[in-house]
Design a protein around this motif. Sequence first.
Motif, PDB file in Angstrom:
ATOM      1  N   VAL A  27       0.806  -1.218   0.000  1.00 40.31           N
ATOM      2  CA  VAL A  27       0.000   0.000   0.000  1.00 40.31           C
ATOM      3  C   VAL A  27       0.840   1.269   0.000  1.00 40.31           C
ATOM      4  CG1 VAL A  27      -1.610   1.371   1.381  1.00 40.31           C
ATOM      5  CG2 VAL A  27      -2.010  -1.082   1.082  1.00 40.31           C
ATOM      6  N   ILE A  47      -3.328   4.829   4.959  1.00 37.30           N
ATOM      7  CA  ILE A  47      -4.004   3.613   5.427  1.00 37.30           C
ATOM      8  C   ILE A  47      -4.321   3.742   6.909  1.00 37.30           C
ATOM      9  CG2 ILE A  47      -1.853   2.389   5.970  1.00 37.30           C
ATOM     10  CD1 ILE A  47      -3.247  -0.187   4.883  1.00 37.30           C
ATOM     11  N   GLN A  91      -7.023   3.682   2.632  1.00 36.74           N
ATOM     12  CA  GLN A  91      -7.143   2.226   2.688  1.00 36.74           C
ATOM     13  C   GLN A  91      -7.403   1.797   4.137  1.00 36.74           C
ATOM     14  OE1 GLN A  91      -6.663   0.200  -0.374  1.00 36.74           O
ATOM     15  NE2 GLN A  91      -7.056   2.315  -1.030  1.00 36.74           N
ATOM     16  N   ARG A 129     -11.320  -1.042  -0.873  1.00 38.16           N
ATOM     17  CA  ARG A 129     -10.192  -0.442  -0.149  1.00 38.16           C
ATOM     18  C   ARG A 129      -9.830  -1.189   1.144  1.00 38.16           C
ATOM     19  NH1 ARG A 129     -10.344   4.380  -0.263  1.00 38.16           N
ATOM     20  NH2 ARG A 129     -11.906   4.459  -1.930  1.00 38.16           N
ATOM     21  N   TRP A 185      -8.243  -4.338   3.355  1.00 41.32           N
ATOM     22  CA  TRP A 185      -7.247  -5.400   3.430  1.00 41.32           C
ATOM     23  C   TRP A 185      -7.500  -6.153   4.732  1.00 41.32           C
ATOM     24  CZ3 TRP A 185      -3.188  -5.108  -0.408  1.00 41.32           C
ATOM     25  CH2 TRP A 185      -3.270  -3.971  -1.225  1.00 41.32           C
TER      26      TRP A 185
END
Length: 475
Positions: A195, A250, A283, A307, A309
């Motif tokens: 990322v 993130i 993210q 978006r 994870w």
Amino acid sequence: MDTIWSDTFDGSSGPKYRAVVERIRRAVRGKELKAGEKLPPVRELAYQLSITPGTVARAYKILTDEGVLQAEVGRGTFVAPPVSAGQDEQGFGESELVLDVAPHNREGGDGYHVNLFSPHLPSVGQAGLIRELLGDIAKEPPSGFMHYPSREGARPAREAAARWLSERAVGRVRETEVVFSNGGQNALCLVLQAVLRGRRPVVLVEELSYPGFRRAAELLRADVVPVAMDADGIIPEALEIAARQHDAQILCTSPEAHNPTLTHTPLERRRALVEIARRHDLQILEDNCYHVAETAVPSYRLLAPERSWYVTSISKSITPALRVGFALAPKDRTVHLRRAAEHGFFGLATPLTDLMARLLVDPRLDALSVKTHEVIRDYVQCAVNVLGSYQLVWRPDIPFLWLPLPLGWRAGAFVQAAEAEGVRLRSAEDFVMRSSRAPHAVRLSINAGVEADTFERAMLRLRLLLDNPPELIAV
């Protein structure tokens, strides 16, 4: 009762707590102290003997562990009833004497009697199952022993992992989406590698958060910014400000079973956070390594698949010894995540992927998981029974508890005092940025690797410390 203390330190050259222990033992044997008789409060006896309250508390703890005394929450410390058959003539069982003589040379091989620093799963048959499967693999390894790991060779393992992950409230997982890692922490690093961009990227974390988030970010030379929380998790307004001011890339979060506070982020709060993430192209990395039960609340992977994870592992549900974790990326980012793993370590060792292909779909695994949860629940209940009069935060399916400390205790001092009693804990300071203020609280992990009665005695030691905070002297 005051007369029994007159010779407490006569001829005593050892530690003062030991002299107090021996004097009480003699008084019980000589019937100067009778069953059911209440001993002076810790502070009162410490004042009488001109010693510290901690010294008296330690003596009371030793005698409570041995069964000479018994502590009753809210009432005080009393002489225990007469001993039963099977104990020695002094009134102390042999196993208890051994426990007291060498409290720091027992469990775990790390110098602590009861290590509550990290969770320790119970052994309910996983070892036998893994041993059996490894034996079969060793005889006829599907991937052989002379080849590099390959994407095609690990396909059966990814298929098994996809099935295992699909049962954990993340929706349908395809085999092609699974990326293996060397445990959950390695999975975090892989996601951040996939990322982060630029010279000084910014990573957002909860103001109290798993320290592995910060360590993974620091490895990649990223700046870490904490975001304020409340009882439902991250505060949306605080996330909005942090994302805008720092141009963050993130957010690392544990919404299902927050580590260390056990906060659960409800659906409406998650939706609000997703809206902010979309506005700022942020993210979301969801760490779900600790969640071991089903949930009705959808993960961020379902709420914001473009978006989100997702990271988890088998360390908190099967065994941490194998160091197997899993990472999932947004659909169009899987190639970036796979590249981070393959360029970093080429893939898991082939015997491990062969094992995962069988272990994760073995029909016996479900029953072992149920038994694991039952044992964890019993240990959690034991902790609640002993420490529940304090502001203990717990969930029956999560292998740790969060304990805000009562007035008179600071987190660092309590951890040191517990360590002196052979119990290792984690201070709240471990879960905040170095520049941030930490609450006076500790995290207690469930160590199901020790016997239940040993764990209970550890809880009693902690309760005795909680009941007797250091004396506060106004100057």
